[in-house]
Design an enzyme around this catalytic site. Structure first.
Site, PDB file in Angstrom:
ATOM      1  N   HIS A   7       0.796  -1.237   0.000  1.00  0.00           N
ATOM      2  CA  HIS A   7       0.000   0.000   0.000  1.00  0.00           C
ATOM      3  C   HIS A   7       0.821   1.275   0.000  1.00  0.00           C
ATOM      4  O   HIS A   7       0.260   2.366  -0.045  1.00  0.00           O
ATOM      5  CB  HIS A   7      -0.954  -0.009   1.203  1.00  0.00           C
ATOM      6  CG  HIS A   7      -1.751  -1.272   1.298  1.00  0.00           C
ATOM      7  ND1 HIS A   7      -1.350  -2.341   2.081  1.00  0.00           N
ATOM      8  CD2 HIS A   7      -2.876  -1.656   0.662  1.00  0.00           C
ATOM      9  CE1 HIS A   7      -2.216  -3.324   1.929  1.00  0.00           C
ATOM     10  NE2 HIS A   7      -3.148  -2.948   1.076  1.00  0.00           N
ATOM     11  N   GLY A  23      -7.676  11.575   7.910  1.00  0.00           N
ATOM     12  CA  GLY A  23      -8.356  10.453   7.275  1.00  0.00           C
ATOM     13  C   GLY A  23      -8.398  10.593   5.753  1.00  0.00           C
ATOM     14  O   GLY A  23      -8.250   9.624   5.017  1.00  0.00           O
ATOM     15  N   ARG A  27      -7.211  16.009   2.132  1.00  0.00           N
ATOM     16  CA  ARG A  27      -6.754  16.833   3.252  1.00  0.00           C
ATOM     17  C   ARG A  27      -5.235  16.716   3.401  1.00  0.00           C
ATOM     18  O   ARG A  27      -4.544  17.675   3.713  1.00  0.00           O
ATOM     19  CB  ARG A  27      -7.455  16.384   4.532  1.00  0.00           C
ATOM     20  CG  ARG A  27      -7.121  17.241   5.683  1.00  0.00           C
ATOM     21  CD  ARG A  27      -8.318  17.567   6.518  1.00  0.00           C
ATOM     22  NE  ARG A  27      -9.085  18.663   6.014  1.00  0.00           N
ATOM     23  CZ  ARG A  27      -9.980  19.335   6.731  1.00  0.00           C
ATOM     24  NH1 ARG A  27     -10.208  18.995   7.972  1.00  0.00           N
ATOM     25  NH2 ARG A  27     -10.642  20.332   6.211  1.00  0.00           N
ATOM     26  N   ARG A  46      -3.394   3.864  -4.507  1.00  0.00           N
ATOM     27  CA  ARG A  46      -4.826   4.008  -4.228  1.00  0.00           C
ATOM     28  C   ARG A  46      -5.236   5.455  -3.982  1.00  0.00           C
ATOM     29  O   ARG A  46      -6.226   5.721  -3.297  1.00  0.00           O
ATOM     30  CB  ARG A  46      -5.246   3.184  -2.998  1.00  0.00           C
ATOM     31  CG  ARG A  46      -5.219   1.701  -3.242  1.00  0.00           C
ATOM     32  CD  ARG A  46      -5.508   0.943  -1.964  1.00  0.00           C
ATOM     33  NE  ARG A  46      -5.496  -0.472  -2.262  1.00  0.00           N
ATOM     34  CZ  ARG A  46      -6.584  -1.254  -2.241  1.00  0.00           C
ATOM     35  NH1 ARG A  46      -7.759  -0.765  -1.909  1.00  0.00           N
ATOM     36  NH2 ARG A  46      -6.482  -2.519  -2.533  1.00  0.00           N
ATOM     37  N   ARG A  90      -2.444  10.943  14.504  1.00  0.00           N
ATOM     38  CA  ARG A  90      -3.707  11.080  13.778  1.00  0.00           C
ATOM     39  C   ARG A  90      -4.268  12.473  14.049  1.00  0.00           C
ATOM     40  O   ARG A  90      -4.298  12.935  15.195  1.00  0.00           O
ATOM     41  CB  ARG A  90      -4.683   9.997  14.239  1.00  0.00           C
ATOM     42  CG  ARG A  90      -6.104  10.240  13.810  1.00  0.00           C
ATOM     43  CD  ARG A  90      -7.010   9.051  13.993  1.00  0.00           C
ATOM     44  NE  ARG A  90      -8.374   9.477  14.216  1.00  0.00           N
ATOM     45  CZ  ARG A  90      -9.174  10.052  13.317  1.00  0.00           C
ATOM     46  NH1 ARG A  90      -8.742  10.267  12.079  1.00  0.00           N
ATOM     47  NH2 ARG A  90     -10.399  10.418  13.624  1.00  0.00           N
ATOM     48  N   ILE A  91      -4.688  13.150  12.986  1.00  0.00           N
ATOM     49  CA  ILE A  91      -5.310  14.471  13.111  1.00  0.00           C
ATOM     50  C   ILE A  91      -6.679  14.360  12.451  1.00  0.00           C
ATOM     51  O   ILE A  91      -6.791  14.400  11.233  1.00  0.00           O
ATOM     52  CB  ILE A  91      -4.426  15.572  12.468  1.00  0.00           C
ATOM     53  CG1 ILE A  91      -3.843  15.121  11.130  1.00  0.00           C
ATOM     54  CG2 ILE A  91      -3.288  15.967  13.407  1.00  0.00           C
ATOM     55  CD1 ILE A  91      -3.064  16.212  10.396  1.00  0.00           C
ATOM     56  N   GLY A  92      -7.704  14.162  13.268  1.00  0.00           N
ATOM     57  CA  GLY A  92      -9.000  13.826  12.700  1.00  0.00           C
ATOM     58  C   GLY A  92     -10.130  14.693  13.211  1.00  0.00           C
ATOM     59  O   GLY A  92      -9.921  15.778  13.755  1.00  0.00           O
ATOM     60  N   SER A  93     -11.327  14.167  13.017  1.00  0.00           N
ATOM     61  CA  SER A  93     -12.511  14.814  13.576  1.00  0.00           C
ATOM     62  C   SER A  93     -13.238  13.782  14.434  1.00  0.00           C
ATOM     63  O   SER A  93     -13.038  12.571  14.273  1.00  0.00           O
ATOM     64  CB  SER A  93     -13.431  15.332  12.461  1.00  0.00           C
ATOM     65  OG  SER A  93     -13.870  14.253  11.680  1.00  0.00           O
ATOM     66  N   GLU A 188     -14.674   8.511  17.527  1.00  0.00           N
ATOM     67  CA  GLU A 188     -14.078   8.542  16.184  1.00  0.00           C
ATOM     68  C   GLU A 188     -13.881   7.085  15.782  1.00  0.00           C
ATOM     69  O   GLU A 188     -14.482   6.210  16.401  1.00  0.00           O
ATOM     70  CB  GLU A 188     -12.808   9.407  16.141  1.00  0.00           C
ATOM     71  CG  GLU A 188     -11.753   9.085  17.181  1.00  0.00           C
ATOM     72  CD  GLU A 188     -10.878   7.929  16.799  1.00  0.00           C
ATOM     73  OE1 GLU A 188     -10.075   8.067  15.873  1.00  0.00           O
ATOM     74  OE2 GLU A 188     -10.958   6.862  17.470  1.00  0.00           O
ATOM     75  N   MET A 189     -13.069   6.812  14.767  1.00  0.00           N
ATOM     76  CA  MET A 189     -13.092   5.455  14.226  1.00  0.00           C
ATOM     77  C   MET A 189     -11.712   4.838  13.969  1.00  0.00           C
ATOM     78  O   MET A 189     -11.628   3.827  13.261  1.00  0.00           O
ATOM     79  CB  MET A 189     -13.918   5.443  12.931  1.00  0.00           C
ATOM     80  CG  MET A 189     -15.326   5.990  13.130  1.00  0.00           C
ATOM     81  SD  MET A 189     -16.376   5.857  11.672  1.00  0.00           S
ATOM     82  CE  MET A 189     -16.707   4.113  11.659  1.00  0.00           C
ATOM     83  N   GLU A 190     -10.650   5.421  14.495  1.00  0.00           N
ATOM     84  CA  GLU A 190      -9.312   4.937  14.119  1.00  0.00           C
ATOM     85  C   GLU A 190      -8.318   4.688  15.260  1.00  0.00           C
ATOM     86  O   GLU A 190      -7.436   3.827  15.140  1.00  0.00           O
ATOM     87  CB  GLU A 190      -8.652   5.933  13.143  1.00  0.00           C
ATOM     88  CG  GLU A 190      -9.241   5.961  11.735  1.00  0.00           C
ATOM     89  CD  GLU A 190     -10.489   6.810  11.629  1.00  0.00           C
ATOM     90  OE1 GLU A 190     -10.756   7.609  12.560  1.00  0.00           O
ATOM     91  OE2 GLU A 190     -11.218   6.686  10.627  1.00  0.00           O
ATOM     92  N   SER A 212     -16.184  17.962  15.420  1.00  0.00           N
ATOM     93  CA  SER A 212     -16.976  18.410  14.267  1.00  0.00           C
ATOM     94  C   SER A 212     -18.468  18.205  14.504  1.00  0.00           C
ATOM     95  O   SER A 212     -19.298  18.809  13.810  1.00  0.00           O
ATOM     96  CB  SER A 212     -16.561  17.642  13.009  1.00  0.00           C
ATOM     97  OG  SER A 212     -16.713  16.252  13.219  1.00  0.00           O
ATOM     98  N   ASP A 213     -18.801  17.341  15.463  1.00  0.00           N
ATOM     99  CA  ASP A 213     -20.206  17.034  15.757  1.00  0.00           C
ATOM    100  C   ASP A 213     -20.397  17.028  17.269  1.00  0.00           C
ATOM    101  O   ASP A 213     -19.589  16.435  17.980  1.00  0.00           O
ATOM    102  CB  ASP A 213     -20.576  15.648  15.219  1.00  0.00           C
ATOM    103  CG  ASP A 213     -20.150  15.462  13.775  1.00  0.00           C
ATOM    104  OD1 ASP A 213     -20.626  16.213  12.918  1.00  0.00           O
ATOM    105  OD2 ASP A 213     -19.309  14.583  13.520  1.00  0.00           O
ATOM    106  N   ARG A 226     -15.445  23.965   9.868  1.00  0.00           N
ATOM    107  CA  ARG A 226     -14.543  22.800   9.893  1.00  0.00           C
ATOM    108  C   ARG A 226     -13.133  23.240   9.542  1.00  0.00           C
ATOM    109  O   ARG A 226     -12.152  22.780  10.114  1.00  0.00           O
ATOM    110  CB  ARG A 226     -14.979  21.756   8.850  1.00  0.00           C
ATOM    111  CG  ARG A 226     -15.977  20.770   9.380  1.00  0.00           C
ATOM    112  CD  ARG A 226     -16.479  19.853   8.281  1.00  0.00           C
ATOM    113  NE  ARG A 226     -17.714  19.252   8.708  1.00  0.00           N
ATOM    114  CZ  ARG A 226     -17.813  18.059   9.283  1.00  0.00           C
ATOM    115  NH1 ARG A 226     -16.748  17.317   9.447  1.00  0.00           N
ATOM    116  NH2 ARG A 226     -18.966  17.593   9.681  1.00  0.00           N
TER     117      ARG A 226
HETATM  118  N1  HPA Z   1     -18.908   9.142  14.908  1.00  0.00           N
HETATM  119  C1  HPA Z   1     -17.774   8.555  14.503  1.00  0.00           C
HETATM  120  N2  HPA Z   1     -16.773   9.224  13.960  1.00  0.00           N
HETATM  121  C2  HPA Z   1     -16.899  10.549  13.813  1.00  0.00           C
HETATM  122  C3  HPA Z   1     -18.042  11.219  14.211  1.00  0.00           C
HETATM  123  C4  HPA Z   1     -19.090  10.484  14.790  1.00  0.00           C
HETATM  124  O1  HPA Z   1     -20.131  11.031  15.157  1.00  0.00           O
HETATM  125  N3  HPA Z   1     -17.872  12.533  13.913  1.00  0.00           N
HETATM  126  C5  HPA Z   1     -16.629  12.658  13.352  1.00  0.00           C
HETATM  127  N4  HPA Z   1     -16.059  11.457  13.300  1.00  0.00           N
END
Ligand code: HPA
Length: 246
Positions: A7, A23, A27, A46, A90-93, A188-190, A212-213, A226
């Site tokens: 990869h 992610g 970005r 990819r 990691r620099i995410g939301s 978040e997811m990572e 972000s939420d 954002r």
């Molecule tokens: N859930 C999971 N990951 C996210 C969210 C969320 O609400 N907002 C930004 N990343």
């Protein structure tokens, strides 16, 4: 592990010792073009764009992780094991689930709780607690103080599910409510997979996210907001990379 990997088509010399991981591949390109001096594209397998440039004289790389733990699991495994990378940030939301954490605040994940089975591959007879690098966290906190950011340090949830299926469930079974009761700041997811890989391969990792939420109040950042929240996180991340080099 040999390079190039399935990869990442690059060599170890192509990366700095710290890799910032948003992610989103677009970005990654934006960060390279707006925050790094002399950025060079070092990977594009990819469309996962990876760049290395300098910030205040320090070589820093930025490469996308994709979304979710399998994706960041692959990229962090290869960066740590084939390319000699020491630090991944990691620099995410993230979506906040505590009422006192607001949109645009920064959350720094000291720990990453998870509903994922990522740790199963390591054959541990119990539950491992995925935690960040203390050295990276300390540098990031110092940088957040310098920048004047509103930040929170604590536990987050790395979830495999963005949507979930809680509608209509009794309140006692509401997923976010139950994690909130345990003091989880945001979802978040990572990060859990990143922290587990860092532990297994004796490397360093940290996740910092912009909120972000706001999932308690159902508030969401606009596209413009954002961007400004993101710029503050970028300053923290880059200043952290400089501190880690010293
Ligand atoms: N859930 C999971 N990951 C996210 C969210 C969320 O609400 N907002 C930004 N990343």
């Amino acid at each position: 592990m040999n390079y190039p990997t399935p990869h990442i088509k690059a060599t170890p010399a192509d990366f700095g010792q710290t890799v910032l991981m948003p992610g989103d591949p677009l970005r990654s390109k934006y960060i390279a073009e707006h925050f790094l001096e002399n950025p060079v594209l070092v990977n594009n397998v990819r469309g996962v764009q990876g760049y290395t440039g300098t910030y205040k004289g320090v070589r820093v790389s930025v490469m996308a992780s994709g979304m979710g733990m399998p994706s960041i699991g692959i990229y962090s495994h290869e960066l740590y094991n084939a390319f000699g990378v020491q630090n991944i940030m990691r620099i995410g939301s993230a979506g906040a689930i505590q009422p006192d954490i607001n949109l645009k605040d920064i959350v720094m994940a000291m720990g990453a709780s998870t509903d994922s089975a990522w740790a199963n591959q390591f054959h541990l007879a119990g539950s491992f607690a995925p935690i960040c690098s203390y050295e990276m966290l300390r540098a990031a906190v110092a940088s957040a103080e310098e920048v004047g950011a509103t930040y929170h340090v604590g536990n987050i949830l790395s979830s495999d599910c963005f949507y979930g299926d809680d509608e209509g469930l009794p309140a006692a079974l509401d997923t976010n409510t139950n994690w909130r009761k345990m003091g989880i700041m945001a979802i978040e997811m990572e990060s859990a997979a990143l922290y587990l890989n860092a532990a297994r391969y004796h490397k360093n990792a940290l996740c910092i996210c912009t909120v972000s939420d706001q999932l308690v109040r159902k508030e969401y950042l606009s596209a413009d907001e954002r961007q400004t929240g993101f710029e503050e996180m970028m300053k923290i991340a880059l200043e952290t990379a400089v501190k880690l080099e010293k």
